[in-house]
Design an enzyme around this catalytic site. Structure first.
Site, PDB file in Angstrom:
ATOM      1  N   LYS A 180       9.524  -1.152 -17.422  1.00 35.55           N
ATOM      2  CA  LYS A 180      10.595  -0.350 -16.841  1.00 35.55           C
ATOM      3  C   LYS A 180      10.482  -0.430 -15.319  1.00 35.55           C
ATOM      4  CE  LYS A 180      12.610   3.549 -15.298  1.00 35.55           C
ATOM      5  NZ  LYS A 180      12.860   3.545 -13.842  1.00 35.55           N
ATOM      6  N   GLU A 255      -1.968   4.103 -10.623  1.00 36.19           N
ATOM      7  CA  GLU A 255      -2.216   3.705  -9.231  1.00 36.19           C
ATOM      8  C   GLU A 255      -1.208   4.461  -8.391  1.00 36.19           C
ATOM      9  OE1 GLU A 255      -1.719   2.521  -5.805  1.00 36.19           O
ATOM     10  OE2 GLU A 255      -0.939   0.627  -6.574  1.00 36.19           O
ATOM     11  N   CYS A 288       1.410   1.369  -0.331  1.00 33.63           N
ATOM     12  CA  CYS A 288       0.526   2.481  -0.709  1.00 33.63           C
ATOM     13  C   CYS A 288      -0.835   2.373  -0.037  1.00 33.63           C
ATOM     14  CB  CYS A 288       0.369   2.539  -2.216  1.00 33.63           C
ATOM     15  SG  CYS A 288      -0.280   1.026  -2.960  1.00 33.63           S
ATOM     16  N   GLU A 383       1.526  11.773   2.019  1.00 31.18           N
ATOM     17  CA  GLU A 383       2.002  10.392   2.146  1.00 31.18           C
ATOM     18  C   GLU A 383       3.465  10.366   2.579  1.00 31.18           C
ATOM     19  OE1 GLU A 383       1.406   6.387  -0.435  1.00 31.18           O
ATOM     20  OE2 GLU A 383       2.382   8.036  -1.488  1.00 31.18           O
TER      21      GLU A 383
END
Length: 487
Positions: A180, A255, A288, A383
């Site tokens: 997906k 992750e 990331c 973040e």
């Protein structure tokens, strides 16, 4: 809704790929290019019905694929890699148009890495082994058994590379897959389905479904026939996936986000340190692993900042299809709004924008460096996922490590120092899944990859990937008890 759209001269099917067939949906979502906000097409928008069909296709295809020899599985993965290499230019231009990352990077690095993902795990499969060992005369034999259908949910910032980082080992392990892709960058996943089919991958072994996480993602992650879930994305989404998977105790690999530090010691090669710091703007900061928190030792902080500003100010921002461009757009208007919100709140709280700090035309955000930030501030702790760095100073190793570790994340860290012993001391104390010393973004598929704390659960890469995507079995055989008269 047309079944096929043309993106930069490349035909892309907008439908799902389920059980070896293209499958349409009654609903669609609009895919825009971040380069100029143009409409690329209407993409099939799946939900519970498509999720059920995809999992059923993966379940039905699993027994035959699991029974396929390692040699044949590896051959097919190499055939997929061949297909990727034949279409690198097409894949590169489609992905650049769809997610805004630099075309030169896609051509030279990202798409070749996609092919390498398949080749690496195909080859690793053939060498995957654990030497038998004895226990009081009994023989122990370790094997990696295919687990079953896997749901792989992938992000928008490096769509095909990160998808194949999961797809390749899952298939190599003998599992079937439901992929997906992120709804903001779904197109190259559709092309991957074509490539896999052309390579001869049996129907149902790889399925690709598109749509919103709230509509199709929940149906996939809560499905009782799913045996593994791997997700790359945000912490809040990971929490929802974990809750969804909990009822079936489905193993997860997560992750997640990062707020990685880049530590610059006074004994570092300052030009190298500046280069490493400016590199954190790669992909408009939508990485990331990026070392977004610059921690600089006090004696060199002023000179480091001067050199950084000079180098960062020379970056060319614009159309990612232009070879001269260094920084492209942000992926989506919502992401742009999020980035600017972080920056404006930080400035209102007392931060100073040394460079940047503002939007540009379209979906472009100026590379930004913020100073005068508090350790407990939002801009340091959360973040941003955009071209926004903060700079703080430290007085010595202990303070550097304390600042570096003082977030809820632990994905990566970068250390710039000229002292080998210091590098060893500091890296040993850092909470991070990956530590780079005097370098950045060097990744080998043999190495374990993942994060600590809220940056993730588990490790993938090399044998670690097979450990996750397989059921490990130990078979213990007695030294006697055999019937010698069996003929």
């Amino acid at each position: 809704m047309p079944d096929t759209i043309t993106v930069a001269g490349v035909a892309v099917d907008t439908r799902h790929w389920i059980g070896g067939l293209r499958v349409a949906s009654a609903d669609a979502f609009t895919d825009h290019s971040p380069i100029d906000a143009s409409v690329l097409g209407e993409i099939a928008r799946g939900g519970p019905v498509e999720a059920e069909a995809a999992v059923a296709a993966a379940r039905d295809a699993f027994p035959a694929w699991a029974a396929t020899s390692r040699t044949e599985r590896a051959r097919l993965l190499h055939a997929i890699a061949d297909g990727v290499e034949k279409r690198i230019e097409e894949l590169a231009i489609v992905e650049t148009t769809d997610n805004g990352a630099l075309l030169r990077s896609h051509r030279r690095g990202v798409m070749p890495r996609v092919a390498h993902n398949f080749r690496f795990f195909a080859d690793w499969l053939l060498r995957l082994d654990h030497e038998d060992f004895e226990t009081r005369g009994y023989t122990n034999h370790v094997s990696w058994d295919p687990a079953g259908p896997c749901v792989l949910i992938t992000p928008w910032n490096a769509p095909l590379m990160l998808a194949t980082w999961k797809v390749a080992p899952a298939l190599a392990a003998g599992n079937t897959v439901v992929l997906k892709p992120a709804e903001w960058s779904p197109l190259t996943a559709s092309l991957l389905a074509d490539i896999a089919a052309e390579a001869g991958l049996p129907a149902g072994v790889l399925n690709v479904v598109q749509g919103y996480g709230s509509e199709i993602g929940d149906a996939l992650t809560s499905h009782p026939d799913v045996r593994r879930i791997s997700f790359t994305g945000s912490v809040p989404t990971a929490r929802r996936i974990a809750a969804s998977a909990a009822a079936n105790l489905t193993p997860l690999s997560l992750e997640l986000g990062g707020k990685s530090p880049l530590l610059v010691f006074a004994d570092a090669d300052l030009d190298l340190a500046v280069d490493l710091a400016v590199e954190q703007y790669d992909n408009a900061g939508q990485v990331c692993l990026a070392g977004t928190r610059l921690l600089v030792e006090e004696p060199v902080a002023e000179e480091f900042t001067r050199r950084f500003v000079e180098k960062a100010s020379a970056l060319a921002q614009g159309d990612p299809r232009d070879e001269a461009t260094d920084i492209g757009p942000t992926i989506h208007p919502r992401q742009l709004e999020k980035i600017d919100g972080f920056v404006q709140r930080a400035v209102a709280a007392g931060a100073r924008a040394v460079i940047g700090g503002h939007r540009k035309d379209g979906q472009y955000y100026a590379p930004t460096l913020l100073t005068d930030v508090a350790q407990d501030s939002e801009i340091v702790q959360e973040e941003v996922f955009g071209p926004v760095l903060t700079l703080q100073t430290f007085a010595g190793e202990d303070e550097a490590v304390r600042l570096a570790n003082d977030t809820c994340f632990g994905l990566a860290a970068t250390v710039a120092t000229g002292d080998r012993e210091r590098a060893e001391r500091v890296s040993a104390r850092l909470v991070a899944g990956t530590v780079w010393i005097n370098c950045f973004f060097v990744r080998d598929l043999q190495a374990p990859f993942g994060g600590s704390r809220q940056s993730g659960v588990g490790r993938e890469g090399g044998t670690w990937s097979f450990d996750f995507y397989c059921d490990l079995k130990n078979t213990v055989t007695a030294p006697k008890g055999w019937n010698q008269d069996h003929g």
